[in-house]
Design a protein around this motif. Structure first.
Motif, PDB file in Angstrom:
ATOM      1  N   ARG A 194      16.357  -2.343   6.976  1.00  0.00           N
ATOM      2  CA  ARG A 194      15.315  -1.521   6.362  1.00  0.00           C
ATOM      3  C   ARG A 194      14.109  -1.389   7.287  1.00  0.00           C
ATOM      4  N   ASP A 195      13.756  -2.471   8.010  1.00  0.00           N
ATOM      5  CA  ASP A 195      12.628  -2.402   8.934  1.00  0.00           C
ATOM      6  C   ASP A 195      12.944  -1.464  10.102  1.00  0.00           C
ATOM      7  N   LEU A 216      12.272   4.812   1.444  1.00  0.00           N
ATOM      8  CA  LEU A 216      13.071   3.586   1.377  1.00  0.00           C
ATOM      9  C   LEU A 216      12.801   2.793   0.098  1.00  0.00           C
ATOM     10  N   GLY A 217      12.029   3.375  -0.817  1.00  0.00           N
ATOM     11  CA  GLY A 217      11.753   2.712  -2.073  1.00  0.00           C
ATOM     12  C   GLY A 217      10.683   1.646  -2.004  1.00  0.00           C
ATOM     13  N   LEU A 218       9.763   1.769  -1.031  1.00  0.00           N
ATOM     14  CA  LEU A 218       8.713   0.765  -0.844  1.00  0.00           C
ATOM     15  C   LEU A 218       7.361   1.301  -1.297  1.00  0.00           C
ATOM     16  N   GLU A 219       6.559   0.439  -1.869  1.00  0.00           N
ATOM     17  CA  GLU A 219       5.184   0.791  -2.170  1.00  0.00           C
ATOM     18  C   GLU A 219       4.402   0.914  -0.855  1.00  0.00           C
ATOM     19  N   PRO A 220       3.316   1.703  -0.825  1.00  0.00           N
ATOM     20  CA  PRO A 220       2.556   1.889   0.422  1.00  0.00           C
ATOM     21  C   PRO A 220       2.141   0.580   1.079  1.00  0.00           C
ATOM     22  N   ALA A 222       3.504  -2.365   0.799  1.00  0.00           N
ATOM     23  CA  ALA A 222       4.686  -3.052   1.319  1.00  0.00           C
ATOM     24  C   ALA A 222       5.191  -2.377   2.587  1.00  0.00           C
ATOM     25  N   ALA A 223       5.127  -1.047   2.623  1.00  0.00           N
ATOM     26  CA  ALA A 223       5.573  -0.320   3.814  1.00  0.00           C
ATOM     27  C   ALA A 223       4.702  -0.662   5.016  1.00  0.00           C
ATOM     28  N   ARG A 224       3.379  -0.697   4.815  1.00  0.00           N
ATOM     29  CA  ARG A 224       2.475  -1.026   5.927  1.00  0.00           C
ATOM     30  C   ARG A 224       2.713  -2.451   6.415  1.00  0.00           C
ATOM     31  N   LYS A 225       2.935  -3.372   5.478  1.00  0.00           N
ATOM     32  CA  LYS A 225       3.166  -4.764   5.844  1.00  0.00           C
ATOM     33  C   LYS A 225       4.457  -4.902   6.640  1.00  0.00           C
ATOM     34  N   ARG A 226       5.516  -4.238   6.177  1.00  0.00           N
ATOM     35  CA  ARG A 226       6.787  -4.298   6.891  1.00  0.00           C
ATOM     36  C   ARG A 226       6.662  -3.670   8.282  1.00  0.00           C
ATOM     37  N   TYR A 227       5.929  -2.570   8.366  1.00  0.00           N
ATOM     38  CA  TYR A 227       5.748  -1.879   9.642  1.00  0.00           C
ATOM     39  C   TYR A 227       5.056  -2.799  10.648  1.00  0.00           C
ATOM     40  N   GLN A 228       3.956  -3.398  10.248  1.00  0.00           N
ATOM     41  CA  GLN A 228       3.229  -4.282  11.150  1.00  0.00           C
ATOM     42  C   GLN A 228       4.062  -5.506  11.525  1.00  0.00           C
ATOM     43  N   ARG A 229       4.782  -6.050  10.563  1.00  0.00           N
ATOM     44  CA  ARG A 229       5.621  -7.214  10.831  1.00  0.00           C
ATOM     45  C   ARG A 229       6.758  -6.854  11.799  1.00  0.00           C
TER      46      ARG A 229
END
Length: 253
Positions: A194-195, A216-220, A222-229
């Motif tokens: 997913r990342d 991808l079914g992510l809240e904004p 959560a999406a920003r956190k996953r992106y940065q991670r």
């Protein structure tokens, strides 16, 4: 050379003008009262394409034609063509929307749209569908758009990282200074699926983090956190020396 959209329409009209098609239509008129009011194929098509016509009457005709196309009667092929031509104004709008969204695939669209609508006509479940016209057009556009987006993503993902546009995006965003000319998939192999998909959508489709996350079914957040991670993991992977297998080949990249 691929047939143009307008040339394809001309070809379909030419087939419907054949005497055999006219004979088939007369048989269809006898079998279905919805079609009996029209003396010829051109009269029916004019009715379907009229801007000020009764929508309910047009929908009834389309349903009757689809039923004829799905039947085992000898006129089913003619009915099949008539549905396509009757839907042409809607298909024309689908063609231009898709051609604007995918200009590099414009030459493929005429054949793709006609093939898809042809299959949709034969497989439509009339017992479950009320809005036949809208369902056919919507499903064809949705399916073609989905496949073209998937093809674009796969094609872009398999590009060499040496591609200057993609390289610039990856280098700038991931702060990498030693990007080797490898497949972009290799650079994202260390990430969860997913990342990796999130980064591909941002890098390759120009979506924002929120837009990619929403797909991808992510809240904004959560999406920003996953992106940065994911970027942090990419940076750490690119700074770390490659791990060698027993054969001396790099692994994990």
């Amino acid at each position: 050379m691929r047939a143009s959209w307008s040339a394809l329409h001309t070809s379909l009209i030419r087939k419907l003008n054949l005497r055999s098609s006219q004979v088939d239509f007369q048989a269809m008129r006898q079998a279905d009262p919805e079609l009996a009011a029209f003396g010829s194929i051109p009269a029916l098509l004019e009715h379907q394409h009229a801007r000020d016509g009764d929508p309910a009457a047009r929908f009834a005709v389309i349903r009757a034609l689809v039923m004829a196309a799905q039947s085992d009667q000898r006129y089913r092929s003619t009915a099949h063509l008539m549905v396509i031509v009757a839907l042409w104004p809607g298909l024309d709008a689908v063609f231009w929307r898709l051609s604007r969204g995918f200009p590099d695939r414009r030459d493929d669209l005429p054949a793709e749209i006609v093939a898809r609508i042809g299959e949709a006509i034969l497989t439509l479940d009339l017992d479950r569908v009320t809005a036949v016209t809208a369902t056919l057009l919507r499903n064809v556009e949705r399916d073609i758009r989905r496949d073209m987006v998937a093809t674009r993503v796969v094609g872009e993902t398999l590009k060499s990282i040496a591609d200057p546009v993609i390289e610039a995006l990856v280098v700038e965003t991931a702060e990498s200074v030693e990007v080797q000319p490898q497949d972009l998939t290799d650079h994202l192999a260390c990430l969860a699926q997913r990342d990796a998909t999130l980064l591909r959508r941002v890098f390759l489709l120009g979506e924002t983090q929120e837009e990619a996350g929403r797909a991808l079914g992510l809240e904004p957040a959560a999406a920003r956190k996953r992106y940065q991670r994911a970027l942090a993991k990419l940076r750490s992977q690119q700074k770390a020396p490659p791990v060698l297998s027993h054969s001396g080949s790099p692994v994990g990249l």
